[in-house]
Structure formats: structure tokens, C-alpha cells
Design a protein around this motif. Sequence first.
Motif, PDB file in Angstrom:
ATOM      1  N   GLN A  10       0.867  -1.173   0.000  1.00  0.00           N
ATOM      2  CA  GLN A  10       0.000   0.000   0.000  1.00  0.00           C
ATOM      3  C   GLN A  10       0.897   1.214   0.000  1.00  0.00           C
ATOM      4  N   VAL A  11       0.596   2.165  -0.855  1.00  0.00           N
ATOM      5  CA  VAL A  11       1.452   3.331  -0.980  1.00  0.00           C
ATOM      6  C   VAL A  11       0.993   4.414  -0.009  1.00  0.00           C
ATOM      7  N   ILE A  12       1.905   4.820   0.894  1.00  0.00           N
ATOM      8  CA  ILE A  12       1.638   5.933   1.801  1.00  0.00           C
ATOM      9  C   ILE A  12       2.463   7.109   1.328  1.00  0.00           C
ATOM     10  N   ARG A  13       1.790   8.162   0.894  1.00  0.00           N
ATOM     11  CA  ARG A  13       2.475   9.356   0.425  1.00  0.00           C
ATOM     12  C   ARG A  13       2.651  10.311   1.603  1.00  0.00           C
ATOM     13  N   ILE A  47      -2.556   6.854   0.012  1.00  0.00           N
ATOM     14  CA  ILE A  47      -2.985   7.586   1.200  1.00  0.00           C
ATOM     15  C   ILE A  47      -1.918   8.612   1.532  1.00  0.00           C
ATOM     16  N   ILE A  48      -2.343   9.842   1.849  1.00  0.00           N
ATOM     17  CA  ILE A  48      -1.389  10.879   2.252  1.00  0.00           C
ATOM     18  C   ILE A  48      -1.351  10.956   3.769  1.00  0.00           C
ATOM     19  N   CYS A  49      -0.176  10.723   4.334  1.00  0.00           N
ATOM     20  CA  CYS A  49      -0.020  10.791   5.787  1.00  0.00           C
ATOM     21  C   CYS A  49       1.465  10.938   6.115  1.00  0.00           C
ATOM     22  N   ASN A  50       1.802  11.942   6.910  1.00  0.00           N
ATOM     23  CA  ASN A  50       3.183  12.096   7.352  1.00  0.00           C
ATOM     24  C   ASN A  50       3.462  11.094   8.466  1.00  0.00           C
ATOM     25  N   GLN A  57       2.185   5.783  15.663  1.00  0.00           N
ATOM     26  CA  GLN A  57       0.748   5.531  15.771  1.00  0.00           C
ATOM     27  C   GLN A  57       0.025   5.896  14.483  1.00  0.00           C
ATOM     28  N   ARG A  58       0.432   6.995  13.850  1.00  0.00           N
ATOM     29  CA  ARG A  58      -0.176   7.354  12.556  1.00  0.00           C
ATOM     30  C   ARG A  58       0.091   6.279  11.523  1.00  0.00           C
ATOM     31  N   PHE A  59       1.313   5.763  11.531  1.00  0.00           N
ATOM     32  CA  PHE A  59       1.671   4.714  10.581  1.00  0.00           C
ATOM     33  C   PHE A  59       0.857   3.444  10.808  1.00  0.00           C
ATOM     34  N   LEU A  60       0.805   2.997  12.061  1.00  0.00           N
ATOM     35  CA  LEU A  60       0.061   1.776  12.372  1.00  0.00           C
ATOM     36  C   LEU A  60      -1.414   1.924  12.008  1.00  0.00           C
ATOM     37  N   VAL A  91      -2.759   4.056   9.672  1.00  0.00           N
ATOM     38  CA  VAL A  91      -3.032   4.240   8.248  1.00  0.00           C
ATOM     39  C   VAL A  91      -2.871   2.943   7.467  1.00  0.00           C
ATOM     40  N   VAL A  92      -2.008   2.043   7.937  1.00  0.00           N
ATOM     41  CA  VAL A  92      -1.866   0.747   7.253  1.00  0.00           C
ATOM     42  C   VAL A  92      -2.661  -0.344   7.964  1.00  0.00           C
ATOM     43  N   GLU A  93      -3.413   0.072   8.987  1.00  0.00           N
ATOM     44  CA  GLU A  93      -4.331  -0.806   9.714  1.00  0.00           C
ATOM     45  C   GLU A  93      -3.620  -1.950  10.439  1.00  0.00           C
ATOM     46  N   LEU A  94      -2.359  -1.753  10.773  1.00  0.00           N
ATOM     47  CA  LEU A  94      -1.649  -2.776  11.552  1.00  0.00           C
ATOM     48  C   LEU A  94      -2.118  -2.785  12.996  1.00  0.00           C
ATOM     49  N   ASP A  95      -2.662  -1.635  13.450  1.00  0.00           N
ATOM     50  CA  ASP A  95      -3.166  -1.606  14.817  1.00  0.00           C
ATOM     51  C   ASP A  95      -4.409  -2.471  14.980  1.00  0.00           C
TER      52      ASP A  95
END
Length: 428
Positions: A140-143, A155-158, A340-343, A345-349
Motif C-alpha cells: 500500500q502506498v503511503i504518500r 494515502i497521504i499521511c506524514n 501511531q499514525r503509521f500503524l 493508516v496501514v491498519e496494523l493496529d
Amino acid sequence: MDKKQRIAIFTTASLPWLTGTAVNPLFRAAYLAKDGDRKVTLVIPWLSLKHQKLVYPNNITFSTPSEQEAYVREWLEDRIPFLSGFHICFYPGKFAVDKRSILPVGDISEVIPDEEADIAILEEPEHLTWFHHGKKWKMQVIRLSAATQDYPNSIICNVHGVNPKFLEVGKKILDLQRSGPQAFSRGAYYIGKMVWSKGYKELLTLLHDHESELAGLEVDLYGSGEDSDQIQEAAKALELVIQVNPGRDHADPVFHDYKVFLNPSTTDVVCTTTAEALAMGKIVVCANHPSNEFFKQFPNCRTYSTSIEFVEATSKALAEQPNELTDAQRYALSWEAATQRFLHVVELDKVSSKKVVKNSAAKKTFASTSFSLKANLEDASAYLHYVASGFEVSRTAFGAVPGSLQPDEELCVDLGLPFPATKTSSKY
């Protein structure tokens, strides 16, 4: 028992090269592994001695991967308040002088055994996949910002944070602010690799065009790079006082006293130095650009769209005191928040407690096991890329480093890899 998530973070650079793709993945690995719920492996490039000399500063080189790993861990341990149990492994790489980038050699997905291949994070994926000849990455591409190329379903997320040292500096400066007005004894500065494309052209142009409006302004530049001599000459030609200094770590005490960070660069996806300056409690003057969207939530971030607005924002910033960062704003800049933002946005949480299924029929997050040509354009494009990247002649024609289809003897010896059979073409 449920298995831990197994995450491999692949990146294109490593310390002692102090670039974002060396530093950010290192912090990401440390913070993802912090709570012990995940098995995290940081996968970084190993360069031959010849290529190390082209990249690493201050004549730093390593004889073995374990030597470099010790250097990386020592650097990290000086900057985080905990011990992190992530693993480090190396893939063979070569430095492309024309691209100023490290590119992989061979199929780097093979570095992680199939039984460990659950989730892959590709940092700077375009560099990792330009000439990739191997299993197809599924990701999944996180921009990090809208300044990057658009991709379907992206998905755009810092998901970057700042070195905790900068937040510590910010707290110390806040104490000084509260005790008196002299927390910042110096004015404006800029730090960045000293090449024209990293904001220096824009900054010197703005200063040149508005010398009269900015009369009395002093700006200190810090950086090292291929264009240092030209930039120094251009700075001398201005009537304003512009001091050009060699590059140094942004956490160096020399930067603590500056109040205003000028950053007109628009070539970064998300500028690490801007985040660091905000964490230290400074006012940042930066371009109204998608790469700076994340920073607009902070009151000390002042954006401009025109050169006149740059003059106004700079003059106002120098005349005012920075706003105090709230606890929430400080947290937003941290690696804890970025993780936490990363987890999220990629739904690993959401899947951390689920059992990892591994069998030939399961959908793999890491990489596919076959390359069957499907009837859609994406797979057809991937197939053509796979075929073209399997021939040394076509690879080099498209810009790959010569001899990068498979690791050479020196890289094999350094990394303990089996010598590849002589191969001039690839069967599909």
C-alpha cells in the motif's frame, strides 16, 4: 500461540550518511519494536569500500557489516531513551553517482526468508524498485505529502517524527523563554545539503530581489555539497550579510540560539529540518506548498505564496517571539505519534492480535510468489519491467549501475552470499 507481526523495513541509505532515508527508517524500526509486540528488521545497503568512499562523510568506512551495524546502533542509542530490540541486516548495493543514490544489487526481497516475510515497508520505493528484478512487491502506498507522485489507492499521511533530542532542546529553550526575553540571541538561518536544488537558489533569489526591504537582515547558511563554492560566491554578491558555513548536525548547540528558520525549498516531500526547527521552538518561514501541509497546524509555521509575503513573514518572525508549543503539538512531532499514525493508516493496529497465516494459498503482504501475466495494465507493465530488468544491456540502457543484476564477488564475500552463476539473461 499468536505470532508476532514480522515487519521488514527496506531503505536506500544508512548511517553515517545523514540523509532522511538513513535516519527516518532507523527511528521507525526502533519505535515499531519498542513495545516488543513486533519482530522488526531494518534492511539497509552494504557498499564495497570503493563505494563507501563515494558516499560516507569524513572518510568513515567499514570493513565488515557488523562494524557498520555497531556504528548505527551507537548513534541511535545516543538519541533515544530506550533500548530497542530490532534486527539489522544488509543487502548488496552500489552507489549511482549520476543519481546521487544507492541502488540495490540483485533481488533484495531474498534477504528476508519466506517464513519471515509478512509485511514489508519500502522507504523511497521508487529507488528500491527502479531496477528490481525479482518477486513483485505487494504494498500500500503511503504518500508523506501531496508533493509526491499520485498513485491509485494511495494515502497521504506524514509518518515521520523527529529525533527526541530536538524536543529536549525545545523544552530547554521554553524554560529560557519563560525566564526572560533572551532565549534567542541570533536571527535567521538555513541548513541543508549545499546544492542549488535544495532551496539555496530560491532563498538567494528572494534575498537578492528584496535587499532594500530586508536591509539589516543577517542570514547564516549551513551545508556541504557539490555547489558550495558557487553558493558562497552568490552569497558574497549580495549587499545583505550572508555567512556560509560548513554543514553540521542540526542538533548542534550552535543552532539553539537562532529564532527563525528560513526554508524556501519545495523539493522535499516532507522537510525533516523544518520539523526539527519547530520541535526546537523556532519560527519557520516556508513556502505555501504541499510538502509543508503537515506543518501548517503549528502556529510557529509561517507560510508565503509570493516574494512579498516572504518579506512580510520574515520581518514579522524576526520581530516576534515564538509561540510556546503545547503538549499536543510536541507529541504530534514525536516518533511516538508518527508510529501511531503509521500503524493506523496501514491498519496494523487492527491486526496486531491476529494470528499470522502462512501457506501457499494465503495472500502475502510481503511479495507475491509468482509472476503470472494478468489481463490488466498494471500486471502487464510489471511483466515488461521484469523482463527488461533481467538483462544487463537493457538495465544499463535505462540507467542502472553496470553489474547490478547480481552481486559481484566482493559483495558476496562481504555479506557471506553464495557466488551467483554467470548469467547474461533471465528466463521468465
